[in-house]
Write a protein that holds these residues in place. Sequence first.
Motif, PDB file in Angstrom:
ATOM      1  N   SER A  28       0.828  -1.211   0.000  1.00 34.62           N
ATOM      2  CA  SER A  28       0.000   0.000   0.000  1.00 34.62           C
ATOM      3  C   SER A  28       0.859   1.256   0.000  1.00 34.62           C
ATOM      4  CB  SER A  28      -0.929   0.017   1.209  1.00 34.62           C
ATOM      5  OG  SER A  28      -1.889  -0.994   1.093  1.00 34.62           O
ATOM      6  N   ARG A  32       1.007   4.213  -2.743  1.00 31.03           N
ATOM      7  CA  ARG A  32       0.800   5.599  -2.307  1.00 31.03           C
ATOM      8  C   ARG A  32       1.965   6.478  -2.762  1.00 31.03           C
ATOM      9  NH1 ARG A  32      -0.912   4.590   2.294  1.00 31.03           N
ATOM     10  NH2 ARG A  32       1.066   4.170   3.275  1.00 31.03           N
ATOM     11  N   THR A  36       1.555   9.524  -5.404  1.00 29.20           N
ATOM     12  CA  THR A  36       1.952  10.857  -4.944  1.00 29.20           C
ATOM     13  C   THR A  36       3.036  11.424  -5.850  1.00 29.20           C
ATOM     14  OG1 THR A  36       1.421  10.255  -2.672  1.00 29.20           O
ATOM     15  CG2 THR A  36       2.845  12.158  -2.962  1.00 29.20           C
TER      16      THR A  36
END
Length: 78
Positions: A28, A32, A36
């Motif tokens: 995860s 992320r 980002t």
Amino acid sequence: VKNITVALDEKTYRHARIVAAERGTSVSALVRQYLTGLSRGDNERARLKAAERALREQIDDFRAGDRVPRDELHQRER
């Protein structure tokens, strides 16, 4: 904060878990970081394009004939 679900084939998921473990993080967190980075990359790309435009505007007159001759370019002090 939004949660998303991503479907992966077994081989890709296994590889992602290995990479995450090597980096001391989770799958995860890898996703992320990647997402980002995408948004930061767009900002960085825009910043670089603006810098390039500004630099090009500073170039008044350029001709290939104005370049330094090869012999002069490679001259070394002795």
